[in-house]
Design a protein around this motif. Structure first.
Motif, short mmCIF file in Angstrom:
data_model
loop_
_atom_site.label_atom_id
_atom_site.label_comp_id
_atom_site.label_asym_id
_atom_site.label_seq_id
_atom_site.Cartn_x
_atom_site.Cartn_y
_atom_site.Cartn_z
N SER A 20 -20.12 -42.25 47.87
CA SER A 20 -21.40 -42.08 48.78
C SER A 20 -20.75 -43.35 49.99
CB SER A 20 -22.41 -43.22 48.03
OG SER A 20 -23.35 -43.56 49.03
N LEU A 21 -21.19 -42.97 51.23
CA LEU A 21 -20.89 -43.52 52.36
C LEU A 21 -21.55 -44.69 52.56
CD1 LEU A 21 -19.80 -40.65 53.17
CD2 LEU A 21 -20.60 -41.02 55.59
N ARG A 22 -22.95 -44.87 51.93
CA ARG A 22 -23.78 -46.17 51.86
C ARG A 22 -23.04 -46.92 51.02
NH1 ARG A 22 -26.94 -48.30 48.52
NH2 ARG A 22 -26.74 -46.56 47.16
N ALA A 23 -22.71 -46.76 49.80
CA ALA A 23 -22.23 -47.65 48.87
C ALA A 23 -20.72 -48.19 49.22
CB ALA A 23 -21.97 -46.94 47.30
N ILE A 94 -18.20 -55.20 35.03
CA ILE A 94 -18.90 -54.09 34.61
C ILE A 94 -20.36 -54.29 35.15
CG2 ILE A 94 -19.92 -53.04 32.40
CD1 ILE A 94 -17.34 -54.33 30.96
N ARG A 95 -20.85 -53.31 35.86
CA ARG A 95 -22.11 -53.34 36.47
C ARG A 95 -23.02 -52.66 35.89
NH1 ARG A 95 -18.93 -51.07 41.40
NH2 ARG A 95 -18.32 -49.77 39.83
N ILE A 96 -24.14 -53.36 35.15
CA ILE A 96 -25.05 -52.70 34.43
C ILE A 96 -26.38 -52.63 35.30
CG2 ILE A 96 -26.15 -52.83 32.28
CD1 ILE A 96 -23.89 -54.65 31.38
N PRO A 137 -23.85 -44.97 42.69
CA PRO A 137 -22.22 -44.96 42.73
C PRO A 137 -21.84 -46.27 42.52
CG PRO A 137 -23.08 -44.42 44.84
CD PRO A 137 -24.31 -44.38 43.86
N ASP A 138 -22.54 -47.57 42.69
CA ASP A 138 -21.99 -48.84 42.71
C ASP A 138 -22.41 -49.23 41.22
OD1 ASP A 138 -24.60 -48.57 43.34
OD2 ASP A 138 -24.52 -50.58 44.53
#
Length: 299
Positions: A20-23, A94-96, A137-138
């Motif tokens: 993703s360009l935004r992410a 770790i992103r939840i 995506p993030d």
């Protein structure tokens, strides 16, 4: 051919990794327009198409996939070299993204077990307020409910059932006549989540056709709903997995074992081929979810 700048190569590597360009702009702290400009400069410099449109999003061309793989390896080597010189240790995050009810009532109480196994991992939470299966995506993993079998290109694992049973607090039960049959609930204070449909389906499953369900109290958030039941405001339909502690200590009691929301389950969604840290976390989550449900005489 002129050599591309390091900044354009890094921008492309982040875009390829996040999809993703935004992410990518958020990670690099630049605008989405600046990301696009860097990608155009890179393609012009190499005279190679690296990205192409796919619906509203983008995808890598075969040449782009080849470059992204080698750049990922290269930047990892650079990071390792810098860490060696500075003595720094990279922290795995770790992103939840998770439903508040699952985070507060199921995951967070167990999280110390994972941290004991992996003390160097950093964990961040974001709330999700819908049953979307699209993992941003993030975000590394997403936990939410879904009715039936979710579709999509993301990796998915069913964690545990989401069906519900009627429960009430002893505080409330002391104020009403004894409950012997499902029809007795029709005269009580019924607590709802977003709609009265779960209660309607539950009564219909018992051969009853309720009316005036709209007179009950409605709570958009499950934490509010369960708190209202604990406070003695009425009878609620709750998933046993999310009230394990209350069932164990007697704060809530199951009135009947017949269930509603029988098609519902809580699912774990993630990106294919996750980082090793994310893979360890998802494996741990599945092990935790395999714990047997509290035995209260359920069907």
């Amino acid at each position: 051919m002129s050599r591309p700048s390091l900044s354009s190569l890094k921008t492309f590597e982040v875009v390829a990794r996040l999809g993703s360009l935004r992410a990518a702009g958020e990670v690099l702290h630049i605008t989405q327009s600046a990301v696009s400009h860097q990608l155009r400069r890179l393609e012009d410099s190499l005279n190679v198409q690296l990205l192409e449109k796919k619906g509203r999003g983008i995808r890598l061309t075969p040449r782009g996939e080849q470059l992204a793989l080698r750049l990922k390896e290269g930047f990892e080597l650079i990071d390792e070299a810098l860490d060696t010189v500075t003595g720094a240790t990279a922290v795995e995050q770790i992103r939840i993204m998770c439903l508040p009810s699952v985070a507060v009532r199921w995951l967070i109480p167990r999280l110390n077990r994972f941290r004991a196994l992996h003390p160097d991992y950093a964990i961040s939470f974001q709330y999700i307020d819908s049953s979307s299966t699209d993992v941003p995506p993030d975000i590394d993993v997403q936990i939410t409910w879904f009715d039936g079998n979710p579709q999509g290109n993301f990796a998915k694992t069913r964690l545990f059932k989401g069906d519900t049973v009627p429960v009430a607090s002893p505080l409330y039960l002391q104020t009403i006549a004894p409950i012997n049959h499902p029809r007795d609930l029709l005269r009580l204070d019924l607590l709802h989540d977003a709609t009265s449909d779960p209660w309607r389906y539950w009564f219909q499953g018992q051969g009853l056709n309720p009316s005036h369900l709209e007179r009950g109290m409605f709570y958009q958030d499950f934490n509010l709903l369960s708190s209202a039941a604990i406070a003695g405001q009425g009878v609620a339909l709750c998933p046993p997995r999310l009230i394990e502690q209350e069932l164990a200590n007697g704060t809530l009691e199951v009135l009947f074992t017949e269930r509603a929301n029988t098609a519902r389950a809580y699912w774990l969604f993630s990106h294919p081929e996750p980082r090793p840290a994310v893979g360890e976390f998802t494996e741990w989550l599945q092990q935790e979810a395999c714990e047997p449900e509290a035995d209260f005489g359920a069907n």
